[in-house]
Scaffold this active site. Structure first.
Site, short mmCIF file in Angstrom:
data_model
loop_
_atom_site.label_atom_id
_atom_site.label_comp_id
_atom_site.label_asym_id
_atom_site.label_seq_id
_atom_site.Cartn_x
_atom_site.Cartn_y
_atom_site.Cartn_z
CG HIS A 1 -3.02 6.95 -3.11
ND1 HIS A 1 -3.22 7.31 -3.29
CD2 HIS A 1 -3.13 7.16 -1.51
CE1 HIS A 1 -4.55 7.79 -3.15
NE2 HIS A 1 -4.63 6.97 -1.87
CG HIS B 1 -10.48 5.03 -1.80
ND1 HIS B 1 -11.90 5.65 -2.21
CD2 HIS B 1 -9.85 5.49 -0.65
CE1 HIS B 1 -11.45 7.03 -1.46
NE2 HIS B 1 -10.22 6.35 -0.36
#
Length: 243
Positions: free
Chosen positions: A6, A48
């Site tokens: 991730h 992100h």
């Protein structure tokens, strides 16, 4: 069940950096997941959050920075002194290094308020074609259905996945309309009944972000294909992973 790092390997290196990609390679991972957005001058970058505050030494929204300004920020020192000097990478550079390392990449398209999904998708698509990246080694995902609709037209060869928190009652209709290959959901809210239904309908099922192997120990039996995790090393210590 495949392990997907991730944001690289977010427990061992600053997220969404080339250092994280290198950690994934060291662990022998087949897949990593990253997030992409556009800069002010429409370069596709790997980050992100809507703002740079949390993961760099800068402040403000990503879309307010042009590429040269963003590249000057330190995206590693916050994580540890040994990572000082890491930068927010461009997608083209991240994919080039992933190609060298033989790692496949799940590209999540991030859309925040006032972002333009069509523009982001066009830029990502053009970049992939221009640099000849292997489409078999890529997967698109997004919480934003418009991104998946645009990519269905722009890059039909690259599989797409719809991201959801809870699996909605009309999940199959949504996947059919978007011609998706997979459904991505929060592992905390997945039931065996839902997992088996998704698999019976012919879709791949991927779950995020499971950092404790014991909490998903039954998932292989449920048919879950891939787990996104910040801590793939913990799974590998428990038992060897596929891929």
């Amino acid at each position: 069940m495949i392990l997907c790092g991730h944001r690289g390997v977010a427990s061992l290196a600053p997220e969404n950096t080339l250092a994280g990609l290198e950690k994934a390679h060291q662990l022998g991972l087949e897949w990593v997941e990253i997030d992409v957005q556009l800069t002010k001058d429409e370069k596709v970058v790997v980050i992100h959050d809507e703002k740079v505050n949390r993961c760099t030494n800068g402040k403000g929204k990503v879309r307010k920075y042009d590429w040269e300004q963003l590249a000057r920020l330190d995206a590693g020192g916050w994580f540890g002194a040994e990572f000082a000097g890491q930068h927010v990478p461009r997608l083209r550079d991240y994919l080039a290094r992933a190609r060298e390392l033989g790692i496949r990449v799940n590209i999540e398209l991030k859309i925040y308020d006032k972002d333009n999904p069509a523009r982001l998708c066009r830029k990502v698509s053009k970049l992939i074609d221009k640099h000849g990246f292997d489409k078999a080694g890529l997967l698109f995902s997004s919480f934003e259905p418009d991104c998946l609709r645009y990519l269905q037209v722009l890059q039909p060869e690259i599989p797409r996945a719809l991201l959801v928190e809870h699996i909605p009652d009309d999940w199959q209709t949504r996947l059919e309309q978007l011609d998706c290959a997979a459904l991505h959901c929060n592992y905390r809210y997945l039931s065996r009944e839902q997992a088996e239904a998704v698999k019976a309908a012919g879709y791949r099922l991927h779950c995020y972000t499971a950092n404790h192997p014991d909490k998903v120990k039954d998932f292989p039996a449920w048919g879950v294909d891939m787990i996104f995790t910040d801590k793939p090393q913990d799974y590998q210590q428990a038992s060897p992973a596929e891929g």
